[in-house]
Write a protein that holds these residues in place. Structure first.
Motif, PDB file in Angstrom:
ATOM      1  N   TYR A 403      -5.750 -18.326 -14.219  1.00  0.00           N
ATOM      2  CA  TYR A 403      -6.953 -19.108 -14.461  1.00  0.00           C
ATOM      3  C   TYR A 403      -8.073 -18.594 -13.567  1.00  0.00           C
ATOM      4  O   TYR A 403      -7.887 -18.405 -12.374  1.00  0.00           O
ATOM      5  CB  TYR A 403      -6.711 -20.597 -14.178  1.00  0.00           C
ATOM      6  N   THR A 404      -9.193 -18.377 -14.141  1.00  0.00           N
ATOM      7  CA  THR A 404     -10.368 -17.931 -13.386  1.00  0.00           C
ATOM      8  C   THR A 404     -11.442 -18.998 -13.492  1.00  0.00           C
ATOM      9  O   THR A 404     -11.548 -19.694 -14.500  1.00  0.00           O
ATOM     10  CB  THR A 404     -10.909 -16.602 -13.951  1.00  0.00           C
ATOM     11  N   GLU A 405     -12.216 -19.094 -12.453  1.00  0.00           N
ATOM     12  CA  GLU A 405     -13.285 -20.097 -12.440  1.00  0.00           C
ATOM     13  C   GLU A 405     -14.383 -19.664 -13.411  1.00  0.00           C
ATOM     14  O   GLU A 405     -14.905 -18.542 -13.320  1.00  0.00           O
ATOM     15  CB  GLU A 405     -13.856 -20.241 -11.038  1.00  0.00           C
ATOM     16  N   GLN A 406     -14.691 -20.505 -14.356  1.00  0.00           N
ATOM     17  CA  GLN A 406     -15.696 -20.204 -15.354  1.00  0.00           C
ATOM     18  C   GLN A 406     -16.746 -21.288 -15.356  1.00  0.00           C
ATOM     19  O   GLN A 406     -16.545 -22.392 -14.853  1.00  0.00           O
ATOM     20  CB  GLN A 406     -15.062 -20.096 -16.743  1.00  0.00           C
ATOM     21  N   LEU A 407     -17.882 -20.962 -15.961  1.00  0.00           N
ATOM     22  CA  LEU A 407     -18.954 -21.930 -16.091  1.00  0.00           C
ATOM     23  C   LEU A 407     -18.550 -23.009 -17.079  1.00  0.00           C
ATOM     24  O   LEU A 407     -17.745 -22.764 -17.981  1.00  0.00           O
ATOM     25  CB  LEU A 407     -20.243 -21.241 -16.552  1.00  0.00           C
ATOM     26  N   LYS A 442     -19.797 -33.139 -14.942  1.00  0.00           N
ATOM     27  CA  LYS A 442     -18.744 -33.857 -14.226  1.00  0.00           C
ATOM     28  C   LYS A 442     -17.914 -32.891 -13.386  1.00  0.00           C
ATOM     29  O   LYS A 442     -17.528 -33.203 -12.269  1.00  0.00           O
ATOM     30  CB  LYS A 442     -17.866 -34.608 -15.223  1.00  0.00           C
ATOM     31  N   ARG A 443     -17.672 -31.676 -13.904  1.00  0.00           N
ATOM     32  CA  ARG A 443     -16.859 -30.724 -13.148  1.00  0.00           C
ATOM     33  C   ARG A 443     -17.678 -30.000 -12.070  1.00  0.00           C
ATOM     34  O   ARG A 443     -17.110 -29.420 -11.158  1.00  0.00           O
ATOM     35  CB  ARG A 443     -16.211 -29.716 -14.081  1.00  0.00           C
ATOM     36  N   SER A 453     -14.185 -33.225  -5.271  1.00  0.00           N
ATOM     37  CA  SER A 453     -14.824 -33.984  -6.344  1.00  0.00           C
ATOM     38  C   SER A 453     -15.463 -35.248  -5.780  1.00  0.00           C
ATOM     39  O   SER A 453     -14.882 -35.936  -4.940  1.00  0.00           O
ATOM     40  CB  SER A 453     -13.805 -34.355  -7.427  1.00  0.00           C
ATOM     41  N   LEU A 454     -16.672 -35.563  -6.267  1.00  0.00           N
ATOM     42  CA  LEU A 454     -17.444 -36.681  -5.744  1.00  0.00           C
ATOM     43  C   LEU A 454     -17.612 -37.766  -6.796  1.00  0.00           C
ATOM     44  O   LEU A 454     -17.426 -37.536  -7.990  1.00  0.00           O
ATOM     45  CB  LEU A 454     -18.835 -36.211  -5.285  1.00  0.00           C
ATOM     46  N   ASP A 455     -17.947 -38.954  -6.328  1.00  0.00           N
ATOM     47  CA  ASP A 455     -18.356 -40.054  -7.203  1.00  0.00           C
ATOM     48  C   ASP A 455     -19.431 -40.844  -6.467  1.00  0.00           C
ATOM     49  O   ASP A 455     -19.905 -40.441  -5.396  1.00  0.00           O
ATOM     50  CB  ASP A 455     -17.163 -40.941  -7.590  1.00  0.00           C
ATOM     51  N   SER A 456     -19.832 -41.989  -7.039  1.00  0.00           N
ATOM     52  CA  SER A 456     -20.946 -42.749  -6.462  1.00  0.00           C
ATOM     53  C   SER A 456     -20.629 -43.353  -5.108  1.00  0.00           C
ATOM     54  O   SER A 456     -21.539 -43.748  -4.379  1.00  0.00           O
ATOM     55  CB  SER A 456     -21.373 -43.861  -7.434  1.00  0.00           C
ATOM     56  N   THR A 457     -19.333 -43.420  -4.728  1.00  0.00           N
ATOM     57  CA  THR A 457     -18.969 -44.050  -3.454  1.00  0.00           C
ATOM     58  C   THR A 457     -18.991 -43.082  -2.282  1.00  0.00           C
ATOM     59  O   THR A 457     -19.093 -43.515  -1.133  1.00  0.00           O
ATOM     60  CB  THR A 457     -17.569 -44.677  -3.559  1.00  0.00           C
ATOM     61  N   ASN A 458     -18.870 -41.773  -2.522  1.00  0.00           N
ATOM     62  CA  ASN A 458     -18.837 -40.812  -1.419  1.00  0.00           C
ATOM     63  C   ASN A 458     -19.881 -39.721  -1.576  1.00  0.00           C
ATOM     64  O   ASN A 458     -19.772 -38.654  -0.972  1.00  0.00           O
ATOM     65  CB  ASN A 458     -17.438 -40.198  -1.296  1.00  0.00           C
ATOM     66  N   LEU A 459     -20.901 -39.953  -2.399  1.00  0.00           N
ATOM     67  CA  LEU A 459     -21.946 -38.959  -2.649  1.00  0.00           C
ATOM     68  C   LEU A 459     -23.011 -39.040  -1.569  1.00  0.00           C
ATOM     69  O   LEU A 459     -23.454 -40.123  -1.194  1.00  0.00           O
ATOM     70  CB  LEU A 459     -22.578 -39.218  -4.024  1.00  0.00           C
ATOM     71  N   ASN A 460     -23.440 -37.892  -1.060  1.00  0.00           N
ATOM     72  CA  ASN A 460     -24.551 -37.792  -0.117  1.00  0.00           C
ATOM     73  C   ASN A 460     -25.469 -36.672  -0.579  1.00  0.00           C
ATOM     74  O   ASN A 460     -25.023 -35.519  -0.748  1.00  0.00           O
ATOM     75  CB  ASN A 460     -24.057 -37.506   1.306  1.00  0.00           C
ATOM     76  N   ASP A 461     -26.760 -36.969  -0.798  1.00  0.00           N
ATOM     77  CA  ASP A 461     -27.743 -35.965  -1.204  1.00  0.00           C
ATOM     78  C   ASP A 461     -28.291 -35.268   0.032  1.00  0.00           C
ATOM     79  O   ASP A 461     -28.879 -35.911   0.921  1.00  0.00           O
ATOM     80  CB  ASP A 461     -28.891 -36.632  -1.977  1.00  0.00           C
TER      81      ASP A 461
END
Length: 494
Positions: A403-407, A442-443, A453-461
């Motif tokens: 598996y390779t990282e793809q867009l 999302k990815r 992986s982030l969500d609204s509880t651990n997101l920091n801008d």
């Protein structure tokens, strides 16, 4: 080209940049946690005891002492006369630290520009003492009845048509209905001829249409000025209580039975159904309403009213009708999606034509509506793992697939500033994640350092336009020095 971080707001007290991990917000400005304290007593503040005035912070006690009302009755106890000017808080405090110089001055009501201050005295009104009426702020001391000078509050304040405020009793005396029977109790308005029935009092009928309002602001039925004691609201307009009747049958209406018609008038439910409801065979008033005794089937068919089910027969102006058929959409059959109105029969999936409702409808980027299944097929994420086939499992000891990282997507990228901030490809509603700076796949919604992986509880801008988990954000942009390390007394400058 060297990296230039985004500009951060400056603390009004020290003038240095304020980052998200340490900011406090008051008065529309952002402050450091250690700068968020009273300008007089240097007490640390929070959202429950903070008062802001002209770019300076105060605790509630100091704000009231400096800007609140003063005089007899506004002290610390009954009958206390407090004229505290805060002299003991001037200069240097007990431990030798210089305050920011916010001094206490005697209360002087500064005159505001015309039309902006207290309507009664014309002075500036601050938040600690304001009372609202007639869409304007009043001093608490000025918030009195214009006639009897009784103190008012929100429960007994009446706004008069002369742009002043009154208590309920004075408002009734000055603007309420007058005449025989409008006294405070039985026998209030009595005279011998009237009491004995020898001469009936003359009733004065006030014609509300005689006081004409400016065009578009009065009662829609008669055009007269509408005062608070008689107003009724419908269609965002003010009506006289006596004018608030059905247009056809003149039945008196209320908020339960009033129906707003498309002709900008009001109707009772019966007249609205007759005029704007569905018509045709079967829309009668009850069982047995349409009797056919003695008639043959051919005669019944010939006498049936014609009903045209084609909703496109009544064409709407361009851009205002049903997006599917272009026909006029009336209130009895409308469905809402994408900010437009659809016919109930047209509100179905563009692919499988399944009837939709507000729970099943998905607005697609092609300006059409789809069911969830068709939306996922057309615009959802595609690739290995997103199909309906069973999971591909390898039974060998070593994996045979690399598996390779793809867009996330292939094809043309989105316009600048429109797509995912990390990969640049378009982001659709089924996979969209939002942050302060924009939208992400999302990815792609992961920490820029540790790829968690982030969500609204651990997101920091971050100030550089990227997103981080809490640990990486604190490591990159958080405070550093003694006490901010991994343990007690740790000195870290990482």
């Amino acid at each position: 080209m060297p990296f230039k971080p985004a500009d951060n707001p400056k603390c009004p007290k020290c003038g240095k940049s304020v980052y998200a991990a340490e900011e406090r917000v008051a008065g529309g400005l952002k402050w450091h946690k250690m700068c968020f304290k009273c300008g007089l007593c240097q007490k640390l503040l929070d959202s429950t005891n903070c008062s802001e005035h002209e770019g300076e912070l105060y605790c509630k006690m100091c704000h009231a002492r400096k800007f609140g009302p003063k005089g007899y009755g506004f002290g610390g106890g009954a009958g206390c006369l407090s004229m505290d000017t805060g002299d003991h808080l001037k200069g240097e405090n007990a431990n030798g630290l210089r305050t920011n110089g916010a001094c206490m001055e005697p209360r002087v009501i500064a005159k505001a520009p015309p039309g902006e201050g207290c309507p009664r005295c014309g002075g500036y009104v601050y938040a600690a003492e304001q009372q609202l009426a007639l869409g304007k702020a009043w001093h608490k001391e000025c918030f009195k009845c214009a006639d009897c000078l009784k103190r008012l509050d929100s429960t007994n304040c009446c706004e008069g048509p002369d742009k002043d405020i009154y208590c309920k009793v004075c408002y009734g005396k000055k603007f309420g209905p007058k005449g025989y029977g409008y006294g405070k109790g039985a026998g209030v308005l009595q005279s011998d001829p009237y009491a004995n029935g020898d001469q009936a009092p003359r009733t004065t009928v006030i014609d509300t249409a005689a006081i004409q309002a400016p065009p578009g602001k009065g009662c829609p039925r008669c055009g007269g000025a509408v005062y608070a004691a008689e107003q009724v609201l419908a269609k965002g307009r003010e009506w006289h209580r006596k004018c608030f009747k059905c247009r056809d049958c003149t039945k008196t209406l209320d908020s339960i039975i009033a129906c707003d018609g498309p002709d900008n008038d009001v109707y009772c439910k019966t007249c609205y159904g007759k005029k704007w409801g569905p018509h045709g065979y079967g829309f009668a008033c009850g069982s047995g309403f349409l009797q056919t005794d003695g008639l043959t089937e051919d005669e019944i068919s010939a006498n049936r009213p014609f009903y045209n089910p084609d909703t496109t027969s009544i064409k709407a102006p361009k851009g205002q009708g049903c997006p599917r058929c272009g026909g006029m959409v009336f209130a009895a059959e409308q469905q809402l999606a994408k900010g437009t109105m659809w016919h109930k029969k047209c509100f179905n999936c563009a692919e499988c034509h399944r009837p939709l409702d507000s729970m099943l409808a998905c607005d697609g980027p092609d300006k059409e509506i789809h069911c969830r299944s068709c939306y996922a097929k057309l615009f959802g994420p595609k690739g290995f793992g997103y199909g309906h086939a069973p999971t591909l499992v390898s039974t060998d000891s070593e994996p045979t697939t690399t598996y390779t990282e793809q867009l996330p997507f292939t094809g043309a990228k989105a316009a600048k500033g429109k797509g995912c901030l990390r990969c640049g490809f378009p982001v659709y509603a089924a996979e969209q994640m939002n942050s302060k700076n924009g939208t992400w796949h999302k990815r792609c919604f992961s920490c820029a350092d540790c790829h968690r992986s982030l969500d609204s509880t651990n997101l920091n801008d971050g100030p550089n336009g990227e997103i981080y988990c809490r640990g990486c954000y604190g490591r990159n942009f958080g405070p550093k020095g003694v006490g901010y390390g991994l343990g007690a007394g740790t000195l870290t400058m990482a």
